[in-house]
Design a protein around this motif. Structure first.
Motif, PDB file in Angstrom:
ATOM      1  N   UNK A 105       0.807  -1.223   0.000  1.00 18.91           N
ATOM      2  CA  UNK A 105       0.000   0.000   0.000  1.00 18.91           C
ATOM      3  C   UNK A 105       0.844   1.280   0.000  1.00 18.91           C
ATOM      4  N   UNK A 106       2.151   1.161  -0.003  1.00 14.60           N
ATOM      5  CA  UNK A 106       2.988   2.380   0.034  1.00 14.60           C
ATOM      6  C   UNK A 106       4.335   2.145  -0.646  1.00 14.60           C
ATOM      7  N   UNK A 107       5.041   3.258  -0.899  1.00 13.71           N
ATOM      8  CA  UNK A 107       6.384   3.214  -1.476  1.00 13.71           C
ATOM      9  C   UNK A 107       7.436   3.222  -0.375  1.00 13.71           C
ATOM     10  N   UNK A 108       8.478   2.424  -0.554  1.00  7.68           N
ATOM     11  CA  UNK A 108       9.660   2.542   0.305  1.00  7.68           C
ATOM     12  C   UNK A 108      10.269   3.928   0.097  1.00  7.68           C
ATOM     13  N   UNK A 109      11.010   4.412   1.102  1.00  5.64           N
ATOM     14  CA  UNK A 109      11.658   5.724   0.963  1.00  5.64           C
ATOM     15  C   UNK A 109      12.605   5.754  -0.233  1.00  5.64           C
TER      16      UNK A 109
ATOM     17  N   UNK B  70      -6.132   4.957   5.285  1.00  7.78           N
ATOM     18  CA  UNK B  70      -7.497   4.740   5.728  1.00  7.78           C
ATOM     19  C   UNK B  70      -7.718   3.240   5.895  1.00  7.78           C
ATOM     20  N   UNK B  71      -8.905   2.889   6.375  1.00 12.06           N
ATOM     21  CA  UNK B  71      -9.218   1.470   6.573  1.00 12.06           C
ATOM     22  C   UNK B  71      -9.128   0.693   5.255  1.00 12.06           C
ATOM     23  N   UNK B  72      -9.538   1.299   4.164  1.00 10.36           N
ATOM     24  CA  UNK B  72      -9.551   0.611   2.863  1.00 10.36           C
ATOM     25  C   UNK B  72      -8.187   0.076   2.487  1.00 10.36           C
ATOM     26  N   UNK B  84     -14.930  -2.941   7.938  1.00  9.62           N
ATOM     27  CA  UNK B  84     -13.641  -2.269   8.166  1.00  9.62           C
ATOM     28  C   UNK B  84     -12.803  -2.904   9.260  1.00  9.62           C
ATOM     29  N   UNK B  85     -12.962  -4.203   9.456  1.00  8.24           N
ATOM     30  CA  UNK B  85     -12.133  -4.874  10.452  1.00  8.24           C
ATOM     31  C   UNK B  85     -11.667  -6.226   9.916  1.00  8.24           C
TER      32      UNK B  85
END
Lengths: 493, 93
Positions: A105-109, B70-72, B84-85
């Motif tokens: 869900x995210x990029x590494x630094x 966010x939860x998503x 959402x859990x």
């Protein structure tokens, strides 16, 4: 230009072609993709890639350059990553069934930094499962081949990163190094690989194996590529409290300056490393030639002693497995990993999901790490290893009072045959004998290609510098590169 | 030779092992511990342990809230979810 004429050009050379308008990022990226599509079935360096996304990034880069808004020297250069470095929206499997379907869900630094520099982040490179291994054979998704000899391993754990670069499938790649996982595959594949000082490069977004040892670092075809890549990667990061606020300098310019204006350096040869019975004659011969070369350019070679070096492998494997058993506790089957379908209750979810999700080597290390941390054994193993770690650190401090850099082989032997050592974990661990001390001590180290053993197998040597002295490391590597052309040879594929 | 109680250790690690795995690890880890044994004879009196190779201690920052997932996105990889859990098998009967 066709894919084969571009394949082995260093990234810094490609960047100059992009800057002069002789090449576009779209042309370069297309050739990279074609080559990866053509070769990956043989080498299995990549677990996957998104070609459309790469081409879209390339088009955006060309547009920037046309508008005179290039974001940095490497704008438009594709960079492929070991699959334990997080890229938003991309699979992050760590070579494990446990994370087979995990999308970051995210990029590494480091990914944020490369994107900010205009680089095209693409391609997921194969690795030993959770970076545990020295041959890229513990991956759940099949092993990787050495481009110089497909029957041999490319080393590990960043074997995919080394093989992809050596095979000309991506001009720059990143790996991670916990006990030699960048330098050993670099040596086996005939390329450069650098492990930065602990704290130089943010670990945010690198899936943790052993947190006091892990560092991200680059693979490159030449010293300039590695130096310039370090300029992109380095810097303090509020998201990694172990990242260190050391000044980031223009490494590539400083090393040239040091080379022309600097004094000859003093290189230390650890006497203990050359007593080893396990040192392959071809590696020993290559080291003799490296020493002769440095003497020939007027540098001084001096014996140094690292009296605790025989304790390095056991110390490392106690600490690394202890930290791994703790870090891997997060993969529990509950929140974001593989979950067993046959678990009878909530607690059984932990046992079964972990039993099914982890492979043989990872389980072995979790058991070992859990044992050395367990009540009754903690002091005898884990604490003792931390004490010996201090002795090893003191050995290097003392050596650096006498010499500028320590010079060693990167590995005791050239690349070994696939399947040959995988059934004997202790023999596999001993392969790390020269590379683990820089991790235990946090020192920066580089592997430099320095010739070939019989059967055309690359050999590398290692330079180790004091903390945050990457420029010194790169200067010595460049001094060697100027008089040798091993790095310009490529496998016949 | 040092003996690891594989069954007990695997339980501490919340890790299910087959009988074959237990036998394999038992033999291999015995040999590896034997190799580790060299550490026990090293004189480390008066030596401080090294936990990490970094000169930093107690890195602090201002306690300021910043936006997170966010939860998503946070639940996108959950094996099962509801409202959402994260959904898990029943814990209390």
């Amino acid at each position: 230009m066709n894919q084969d004429s571009l394949a082995y050009l260093p990234a810094s050379k490609l960047a100059r072609l992009l800057a002069s308008g002789e090449l576009t990022s779209v042309e370069l990226s297309r050739s990279v993709l074609e080559r990866a599509e053509h070769l990956n079935a043989q080498v299995n360096a990549f677990l996957g890639w998104d070609g459309e996304d790469l081409m879209a990034q390339a088009e955006a880069s060309d547009k920037r350059r046309k508008a005179d808004k290039a974001l940095g020297f490497f704008d438009g250069i594709p960079v492929a990553l070991k699959n334990n470095i997080a890229v938003k929206g991309s699979l992050l499997t760590c070579g494990s069934r446990m994370l087979e379907n995990f999308v970051s869900p995210y990029d590494a630094t480091v990914v944020e930094r490369m994107k900010a520099a205009g680089m095209l982040v693409w391609g997921r490179l194969n690795m030993d499962e959770f970076a545990m291994g020295s041959s890229t054979e513990t991956s759940y998704f099949g092993s990787t081949a050495n481009p110089w000899d497909l029957t041999r391993t490319p080393g590990g754990s960043s074997g995919g990163s080394a093989a992809a670069l050596a095979a000309g499938m991506s001009p720059i790649t990143l790996g991670s190094d916990t006990g030699g996982s960048i330098r050993q595959p670099a040596a086996f594949c005939g390329i450069y690989g650098l492990k930065p000082t602990y704290g130089r490069v943010s670990r945010y977004g690198l899936v943790a194996f052993a947190s006091s040892l892990d560092q991200i670092g680059p693979f490159g075809h030449c010293v300039e590529d590695v130096a310039r890549m370090m300029e992109v990667l380095c810097g303090v990061d509020p998201k990694d409290s172990s990242s260190y606020p050391a000044p980031v300098s223009p490494f590539h310019a400083e090393l040239e300056l040091a080379l022309t204006g600097g004094r000859p350096m003093v290189l230390g040869l650890p006497v203990e490393y050359f007593k080893e019975d396990g040192l392959d004659p071809a590696v020993r011969r290559a080291m003799d030639e490296v020493v002769a070369y440095y003497k020939g350019i007027g540098w001084q070679i001096k014996d140094v002693s690292l009296p605790n070096s025989h304790l390095a492998v056991p110390t490392y494997y106690v600490i690394a497995t202890a930290e791994a058993s703790s870090n891997l506790a997060r993969f529990d089957g509950i929140r974001y990993t593989h979950r067993s379908e046959s678990a009878s209750d909530a607690v059984d979810v932990y046992f079964k999901s972990r039993g099914e999700g982890f492979g043989e080597e990872v389980k072995r290390r979790i058991i070992l790490g859990t044992f050395v941390l367990s009540s009754g054994y903690h002091d005898a193993y884990y604490l003792k290893a931390q004490l010996v770690r201090t002795l090893i650190r003191n050995d290097f401090s003392k050596a650096f009072g006498e010499v500028d850099l320590v010079l060693t082989p990167t590995t005791p032997s050239p690349a070994f045959v696939r399947g040959e050592r995988i059934t004997d974990p202790l023999q596999m661990y001993l392969n790390d004998i020269y590379t683990i001390c820089p991790n235990l001590t946090g020192l920066p180290a580089i592997s430099v290609p320095c010739g070939f053993a019989s059967q055309n197998l690359p050999v590398g040597f290692q330079l180790i510098a004091p903390h945050f002295e990457e420029v010194r490391l790169l200067t010595a590597a460049r001094a060697y590169e100027k008089g040798n052309d091993w790095h310009t040879r490529h496998p016949a594929l | 030779m040092e003996h690891i109680d594989i069954g007990y250790t695997a339980k501490l690690a919340r890790l299910e092992l087959s009988k074959d795995e237990q036998e394999l690890y038992s033999a291999q880890l015995g040999r590896i511990l034997e190799y580790f044994h060299v550490l026990s004879s090293v004189d480390t009196s008066g030596v401080e342990p090294t936990a990490h190779a970094n000169p930093l201690h107690n890195v602090l920052r201002e306690d300021v809230a910043v936006p997170g997932f966010g939860a998503g996105p946070a639940l996108a990889n959950a094996p099962q979810q509801r409202e959402d859990q994260v959904l898990v098998p029943r814990v209390i009967e």
